[in-house]
Scaffold this motif. Structure first.
Motif, PDB file in Angstrom:
ATOM      1  N   VAL A  74     -28.294  20.735  13.643  1.00  0.00           N
ATOM      2  CA  VAL A  74     -27.536  19.577  14.108  1.00  0.00           C
ATOM      3  C   VAL A  74     -26.273  20.002  14.848  1.00  0.00           C
ATOM      4  O   VAL A  74     -25.737  21.083  14.631  1.00  0.00           O
ATOM      5  CB  VAL A  74     -27.158  18.628  12.946  1.00  0.00           C
ATOM      6  CG1 VAL A  74     -28.389  18.054  12.285  1.00  0.00           C
ATOM      7  CG2 VAL A  74     -26.292  19.326  11.923  1.00  0.00           C
ATOM      8  N   ARG A  75     -25.827  19.119  15.714  1.00  0.00           N
ATOM      9  CA  ARG A  75     -24.538  19.251  16.403  1.00  0.00           C
ATOM     10  C   ARG A  75     -23.716  18.038  16.029  1.00  0.00           C
ATOM     11  O   ARG A  75     -24.244  16.937  15.905  1.00  0.00           O
ATOM     12  CB  ARG A  75     -24.724  19.296  17.911  1.00  0.00           C
ATOM     13  CG  ARG A  75     -25.387  20.549  18.379  1.00  0.00           C
ATOM     14  CD  ARG A  75     -25.457  20.554  19.876  1.00  0.00           C
ATOM     15  NE  ARG A  75     -26.164  21.744  20.321  1.00  0.00           N
ATOM     16  CZ  ARG A  75     -26.154  22.161  21.552  1.00  0.00           C
ATOM     17  NH1 ARG A  75     -25.488  21.505  22.480  1.00  0.00           N
ATOM     18  NH2 ARG A  75     -26.811  23.243  21.887  1.00  0.00           N
ATOM     19  N   LEU A  76     -22.427  18.267  15.863  1.00  0.00           N
ATOM     20  CA  LEU A  76     -21.504  17.211  15.484  1.00  0.00           C
ATOM     21  C   LEU A  76     -20.280  17.324  16.361  1.00  0.00           C
ATOM     22  O   LEU A  76     -19.825  18.431  16.644  1.00  0.00           O
ATOM     23  CB  LEU A  76     -21.115  17.375  14.012  1.00  0.00           C
ATOM     24  CG  LEU A  76     -19.971  16.526  13.482  1.00  0.00           C
ATOM     25  CD1 LEU A  76     -20.416  15.077  13.327  1.00  0.00           C
ATOM     26  CD2 LEU A  76     -19.470  17.066  12.170  1.00  0.00           C
ATOM     27  N   TRP A  77     -19.746  16.194  16.823  1.00  0.00           N
ATOM     28  CA  TRP A  77     -18.522  16.245  17.613  1.00  0.00           C
ATOM     29  C   TRP A  77     -17.730  14.959  17.452  1.00  0.00           C
ATOM     30  O   TRP A  77     -18.281  13.902  17.171  1.00  0.00           O
ATOM     31  CB  TRP A  77     -18.804  16.527  19.080  1.00  0.00           C
ATOM     32  CG  TRP A  77     -19.617  15.505  19.788  1.00  0.00           C
ATOM     33  CD1 TRP A  77     -19.144  14.438  20.499  1.00  0.00           C
ATOM     34  CD2 TRP A  77     -21.031  15.413  19.835  1.00  0.00           C
ATOM     35  NE1 TRP A  77     -20.188  13.700  20.994  1.00  0.00           N
ATOM     36  CE2 TRP A  77     -21.364  14.278  20.596  1.00  0.00           C
ATOM     37  CE3 TRP A  77     -22.070  16.172  19.298  1.00  0.00           C
ATOM     38  CZ2 TRP A  77     -22.667  13.898  20.839  1.00  0.00           C
ATOM     39  CZ3 TRP A  77     -23.367  15.789  19.537  1.00  0.00           C
ATOM     40  CH2 TRP A  77     -23.651  14.672  20.297  1.00  0.00           C
ATOM     41  N   TYR A  78     -16.404  15.112  17.585  1.00  0.00           N
ATOM     42  CA  TYR A  78     -15.508  13.962  17.587  1.00  0.00           C
ATOM     43  C   TYR A  78     -14.141  14.380  18.114  1.00  0.00           C
ATOM     44  O   TYR A  78     -13.843  15.568  18.225  1.00  0.00           O
ATOM     45  CB  TYR A  78     -15.396  13.307  16.211  1.00  0.00           C
ATOM     46  CG  TYR A  78     -14.780  14.153  15.125  1.00  0.00           C
ATOM     47  CD1 TYR A  78     -13.405  14.098  14.871  1.00  0.00           C
ATOM     48  CD2 TYR A  78     -15.556  14.993  14.337  1.00  0.00           C
ATOM     49  CE1 TYR A  78     -12.843  14.860  13.865  1.00  0.00           C
ATOM     50  CE2 TYR A  78     -14.996  15.751  13.333  1.00  0.00           C
ATOM     51  CZ  TYR A  78     -13.643  15.680  13.100  1.00  0.00           C
ATOM     52  OH  TYR A  78     -13.085  16.440  12.110  1.00  0.00           O
ATOM     53  N   ALA A  79     -13.322  13.392  18.432  1.00  0.00           N
ATOM     54  CA  ALA A  79     -11.963  13.615  18.931  1.00  0.00           C
ATOM     55  C   ALA A  79     -10.996  13.370  17.777  1.00  0.00           C
ATOM     56  O   ALA A  79     -10.837  12.236  17.323  1.00  0.00           O
ATOM     57  CB  ALA A  79     -11.653  12.689  20.100  1.00  0.00           C
ATOM     58  N   ILE A  96     -32.988  13.519  15.412  1.00  0.00           N
ATOM     59  CA  ILE A  96     -32.153  12.755  14.500  1.00  0.00           C
ATOM     60  C   ILE A  96     -30.833  12.446  15.220  1.00  0.00           C
ATOM     61  O   ILE A  96     -30.381  13.212  16.053  1.00  0.00           O
ATOM     62  CB  ILE A  96     -31.884  13.485  13.163  1.00  0.00           C
ATOM     63  CG1 ILE A  96     -31.273  14.879  13.410  1.00  0.00           C
ATOM     64  CG2 ILE A  96     -33.142  13.604  12.351  1.00  0.00           C
ATOM     65  CD1 ILE A  96     -30.855  15.590  12.139  1.00  0.00           C
ATOM     66  N   ALA A  97     -30.239  11.310  14.879  1.00  0.00           N
ATOM     67  CA  ALA A  97     -28.979  10.920  15.499  1.00  0.00           C
ATOM     68  C   ALA A  97     -28.235   9.978  14.557  1.00  0.00           C
ATOM     69  O   ALA A  97     -28.859   9.183  13.848  1.00  0.00           O
ATOM     70  CB  ALA A  97     -29.213  10.228  16.839  1.00  0.00           C
ATOM     71  N   ALA A  98     -26.908  10.099  14.547  1.00  0.00           N
ATOM     72  CA  ALA A  98     -26.098   9.235  13.702  1.00  0.00           C
ATOM     73  C   ALA A  98     -24.678   9.180  14.252  1.00  0.00           C
ATOM     74  O   ALA A  98     -24.230  10.105  14.922  1.00  0.00           O
ATOM     75  CB  ALA A  98     -26.082   9.741  12.255  1.00  0.00           C
ATOM     76  N   THR A  99     -23.980   8.099  13.955  1.00  0.00           N
ATOM     77  CA  THR A  99     -22.553   8.004  14.220  1.00  0.00           C
ATOM     78  C   THR A  99     -21.881   7.414  12.992  1.00  0.00           C
ATOM     79  O   THR A  99     -22.507   6.676  12.220  1.00  0.00           O
ATOM     80  CB  THR A  99     -22.239   7.110  15.437  1.00  0.00           C
ATOM     81  OG1 THR A  99     -22.760   5.812  15.202  1.00  0.00           O
ATOM     82  CG2 THR A  99     -22.802   7.683  16.719  1.00  0.00           C
ATOM     83  N   ALA A 154     -17.477   9.956  14.916  1.00  0.00           N
ATOM     84  CA  ALA A 154     -18.148  11.248  14.880  1.00  0.00           C
ATOM     85  C   ALA A 154     -19.611  11.017  15.250  1.00  0.00           C
ATOM     86  O   ALA A 154     -20.236  10.070  14.769  1.00  0.00           O
ATOM     87  CB  ALA A 154     -18.044  11.880  13.502  1.00  0.00           C
ATOM     88  N   THR A 155     -20.141  11.866  16.107  1.00  0.00           N
ATOM     89  CA  THR A 155     -21.528  11.741  16.563  1.00  0.00           C
ATOM     90  C   THR A 155     -22.297  12.977  16.140  1.00  0.00           C
ATOM     91  O   THR A 155     -21.833  14.099  16.310  1.00  0.00           O
ATOM     92  CB  THR A 155     -21.568  11.600  18.093  1.00  0.00           C
ATOM     93  OG1 THR A 155     -20.795  10.462  18.467  1.00  0.00           O
ATOM     94  CG2 THR A 155     -22.989  11.425  18.586  1.00  0.00           C
TER      95      THR A 155
END
Length: 68
Positions: A37-42, A61-64, A50-51
């Motif tokens: 998985v990759r996760l990113w946010y500001a 798979i995908a989530a926020t 967060a995505t």
């Protein structure tokens, strides 16, 4: 902290302290297989989301969620 038995998380997290950008590449491994998985946010943005995106057993798979 462990929320489930038999599950491990490994990978890298990068936090740019100037821009507040947070990025992570993680592997979540458990009894049923593993997910990349990759996760990113500001970090410095109020009410940032967060995505997360990745694959588990070949399926996307995908989530926020609200950023930590």
């Amino acid at each position: 902290m462990r929320w489930t038995a038999g599950t491990r998380v490994s990978g890298t997290v990068r936090w740019d302290q100037v821009s507040g950008r947070v990025r992570a590449r993680l592997t979540v491994a458990g009894p049923g297989g593993s997910a990349a998985v990759r996760l990113w946010y500001a970090d410095y943005v109020r009410h940032s989301a967060a995505t997360l995106s990745g694959r588990y057993q070949g399926r996307p798979i995908a989530a926020t969620m609200p950023a930590p």
